[in-house]
Design a protein around this motif. Structure first.
Motif, PDB file in Angstrom:
ATOM      1  N   ILE A  31       3.296   9.283 -10.248  1.00 24.14           N
ATOM      2  CA  ILE A  31       3.538  10.294  -9.224  1.00 24.14           C
ATOM      3  C   ILE A  31       2.201  10.686  -8.594  1.00 24.14           C
ATOM      4  N   PHE A  32       2.165  10.668  -7.264  1.00 19.58           N
ATOM      5  CA  PHE A  32       0.990  11.072  -6.495  1.00 19.58           C
ATOM      6  C   PHE A  32       1.215  12.492  -5.994  1.00 19.58           C
ATOM      7  N   TYR A  33       0.200  13.330  -6.174  1.00 19.95           N
ATOM      8  CA  TYR A  33       0.246  14.699  -5.675  1.00 19.95           C
ATOM      9  C   TYR A  33      -0.928  14.916  -4.733  1.00 19.95           C
ATOM     10  N   TYR A  34      -0.659  15.590  -3.638  1.00 19.07           N
ATOM     11  CA  TYR A  34      -1.707  15.984  -2.695  1.00 19.07           C
ATOM     12  C   TYR A  34      -1.289  17.334  -2.143  1.00 19.07           C
ATOM     13  N   PHE A  35      -2.134  18.352  -2.331  1.00 17.56           N
ATOM     14  CA  PHE A  35      -1.758  19.716  -1.969  1.00 17.56           C
ATOM     15  C   PHE A  35      -2.437  20.229  -0.709  1.00 17.56           C
ATOM     16  N   GLY A  36      -3.361  19.471  -0.155  1.00 17.18           N
ATOM     17  CA  GLY A  36      -4.029  19.883   1.075  1.00 17.18           C
ATOM     18  C   GLY A  36      -5.385  20.524   0.822  1.00 17.18           C
ATOM     19  N   SER A  37      -6.062  20.779   1.901  1.00 18.70           N
ATOM     20  CA  SER A  37      -7.429  21.290   1.864  1.00 18.70           C
ATOM     21  C   SER A  37      -7.559  22.535   0.989  1.00 18.70           C
ATOM     22  N   GLY A  38      -8.494  22.471   0.047  1.00 23.51           N
ATOM     23  CA  GLY A  38      -8.792  23.607  -0.815  1.00 23.51           C
ATOM     24  C   GLY A  38      -7.734  23.904  -1.868  1.00 23.51           C
TER      25      GLY A  38
ATOM     26  N   LYS B   8       0.845  -1.197   0.000  1.00 26.39           N
ATOM     27  CA  LYS B   8       0.000   0.000   0.000  1.00 26.39           C
ATOM     28  C   LYS B   8       0.875   1.240   0.000  1.00 26.39           C
ATOM     29  N   VAL B   9       0.287   2.342  -0.432  1.00 27.39           N
ATOM     30  CA  VAL B   9       0.918   3.652  -0.327  1.00 27.39           C
ATOM     31  C   VAL B   9      -0.188   4.626   0.066  1.00 27.39           C
ATOM     32  N   THR B  10       0.168   5.608   0.888  1.00 23.63           N
ATOM     33  CA  THR B  10      -0.811   6.582   1.367  1.00 23.63           C
ATOM     34  C   THR B  10      -0.517   7.949   0.783  1.00 23.63           C
ATOM     35  N   ALA B  11      -1.580   8.630   0.351  1.00 23.20           N
ATOM     36  CA  ALA B  11      -1.481  10.008  -0.119  1.00 23.20           C
ATOM     37  C   ALA B  11      -2.794  10.695   0.231  1.00 23.20           C
ATOM     38  N   GLY B  12      -2.712  11.850   0.865  1.00 22.85           N
ATOM     39  CA  GLY B  12      -3.909  12.616   1.195  1.00 22.85           C
ATOM     40  C   GLY B  12      -4.923  11.852   2.015  1.00 22.85           C
ATOM     41  N   ASN B  13      -4.483  11.107   2.989  1.00 27.44           N
ATOM     42  CA  ASN B  13      -5.361  10.314   3.863  1.00 27.44           C
ATOM     43  C   ASN B  13      -6.114   9.212   3.138  1.00 27.44           C
ATOM     44  N   LEU B  14      -5.656   8.835   1.948  1.00 29.10           N
ATOM     45  CA  LEU B  14      -6.230   7.710   1.213  1.00 29.10           C
ATOM     46  C   LEU B  14      -5.172   6.615   1.111  1.00 29.10           C
ATOM     47  N   ASN B  15      -5.597   5.373   1.308  1.00 25.11           N
ATOM     48  CA  ASN B  15      -4.691   4.229   1.188  1.00 25.11           C
ATOM     49  C   ASN B  15      -4.921   3.544  -0.147  1.00 25.11           C
TER      50      ASN B  15
ATOM     51  N   TYR C 224       3.763   9.205 -26.833  1.00 27.66           N
ATOM     52  CA  TYR C 224       3.676   9.032 -25.393  1.00 27.66           C
ATOM     53  C   TYR C 224       2.219   9.071 -24.964  1.00 27.66           C
ATOM     54  N   THR C 225       1.944   8.368 -23.882  1.00 28.40           N
ATOM     55  CA  THR C 225       0.611   8.394 -23.291  1.00 28.40           C
ATOM     56  C   THR C 225       0.705   8.896 -21.859  1.00 28.40           C
ATOM     57  N   LEU C 226      -0.234   9.720 -21.487  1.00 26.74           N
ATOM     58  CA  LEU C 226      -0.396  10.192 -20.123  1.00 26.74           C
ATOM     59  C   LEU C 226      -1.643   9.540 -19.551  1.00 26.74           C
ATOM     60  N   LEU C 227      -1.518   8.941 -18.377  1.00 23.83           N
ATOM     61  CA  LEU C 227      -2.673   8.508 -17.599  1.00 23.83           C
ATOM     62  C   LEU C 227      -2.728   9.421 -16.395  1.00 23.83           C
ATOM     63  N   GLY C 228      -3.871  10.014 -16.156  1.00 21.00           N
ATOM     64  CA  GLY C 228      -4.044  10.882 -15.000  1.00 21.00           C
ATOM     65  C   GLY C 228      -5.320  10.512 -14.276  1.00 21.00           C
ATOM     66  N   ALA C 229      -5.246  10.462 -12.962  1.00 17.32           N
ATOM     67  CA  ALA C 229      -6.430  10.157 -12.158  1.00 17.32           C
ATOM     68  C   ALA C 229      -6.613  11.254 -11.115  1.00 17.32           C
ATOM     69  N   ILE C 230      -7.857  11.639 -10.919  1.00 15.35           N
ATOM     70  CA  ILE C 230      -8.213  12.615  -9.888  1.00 15.35           C
ATOM     71  C   ILE C 230      -9.159  11.902  -8.941  1.00 15.35           C
ATOM     72  N   ILE C 231      -8.669  11.697  -7.714  1.00 10.65           N
ATOM     73  CA  ILE C 231      -9.384  10.885  -6.732  1.00 10.65           C
ATOM     74  C   ILE C 231      -9.851  11.788  -5.602  1.00 10.65           C
ATOM     75  N   PRO C 232     -11.163  11.877  -5.363  1.00 13.54           N
ATOM     76  CA  PRO C 232     -11.641  12.721  -4.269  1.00 13.54           C
ATOM     77  C   PRO C 232     -11.175  12.189  -2.918  1.00 13.54           C
ATOM     78  N   GLY C 233     -10.665  13.088  -2.094  1.00 16.05           N
ATOM     79  CA  GLY C 233     -10.234  12.720  -0.752  1.00 16.05           C
ATOM     80  C   GLY C 233     -11.133  13.373   0.282  1.00 16.05           C
ATOM     81  N   PRO C 234     -10.887  13.091   1.542  1.00 17.34           N
ATOM     82  CA  PRO C 234     -11.729  13.645   2.602  1.00 17.34           C
ATOM     83  C   PRO C 234     -11.736  15.178   2.626  1.00 17.34           C
ATOM     84  N   ASP C 235     -10.592  15.818   2.292  1.00 19.01           N
ATOM     85  CA  ASP C 235     -10.537  17.278   2.325  1.00 19.01           C
ATOM     86  C   ASP C 235     -10.027  17.899   1.028  1.00 19.01           C
ATOM     87  N   ALA C 236      -9.443  17.093   0.159  1.00 17.29           N
ATOM     88  CA  ALA C 236      -8.916  17.577  -1.117  1.00 17.29           C
ATOM     89  C   ALA C 236      -8.584  16.369  -1.982  1.00 17.29           C
TER      90      ALA C 236
END
Length: 175
Positions: free
Chosen positions: A67-74, A24-31, A132-144
């Motif tokens: 690469i996982f990005y999480y910038f915080g609330s808002g 597992k890996v955690t990012a933005g309070n999501l596992n 080249y191909t880009l795969l991008g996912a936007i996953i809703p988290g508890p605050d961002a």
């Protein structure tokens, strides 16, 4: 302040490594659950990254990187702004599609784009990478949201697209 930031960075790396050992890996309070084969958590190379995965793909010259990005609330912008930014990283408009994945009632946005990708730092020089191909996912988290971005040669990316989708929806298992 500098000591505090260094300590937090070390704790983050240690936590990511510990969770990666368990698949597992955690990012933005999501596992996130890593695919069974070829996906490995590695230390992040930038404070902008919440996590980094290396993916070994049969026949590829080098591993791919998710690469996982999480910038915080808002922070981080809305879904469409990020999709537009990702598509703008191509030399000309790529062949692309955006789809909504149902993750047990949570909508995950997935972008797939193929063309000549302009690789490089946001404000630095770019290198054109054809097919080249880009795969991008936007996953809703508890605050961002958490954003996952992967780019690579289209044939290599095609081999791991289903695993990327599973990874992107893995924080929301069936109840």
């Amino acid at each position: 302040m500098k000591l505090l930031l260094t300590t937090l960075a070390l704790i983050s790396i240690a936590t990511t490594s510990l969770l990666a050992e368990e698949g597992k890996v955690t990012a933005g309070n999501l596992n996130f659950t890593l695919p069974a084969t070829g996906w490995t958590s590695v230390p992040t190379s930038s404070p902008m990254r919440a996590a980094t995965l290396k993916i070994t793909v049969e026949g590829a010259e080098q591993p791919l990187e998710a690469i996982f990005y999480y910038f915080g609330s808002g922070q981080g912008g809305d879904t469409q702004a990020n999709i537009d930014r990702w598509l703008g990283q191509f030399e000309s408009p790529p062949v692309s599609k955006t789809e909504e994945l149902d993750a047990n009632g949570t909508k995950v946005s997935l972008v797939t784009a193929t063309g000549t990708y302009m690789d490089g730092a946001m404000f630095g020089p770019k290198t054109a990478k054809a097919d080249y191909t880009l795969l991008g996912a936007i996953i809703p988290g508890p605050d961002a949201p958490v954003f996952i971005k992967l780019t690579g040669p289209k044939d290599a990316v095609a081999k791991i697209t289903e695993d990327f989708k599973k990874l992107s929806t893995s924080p929301f298992p069936a109840k």
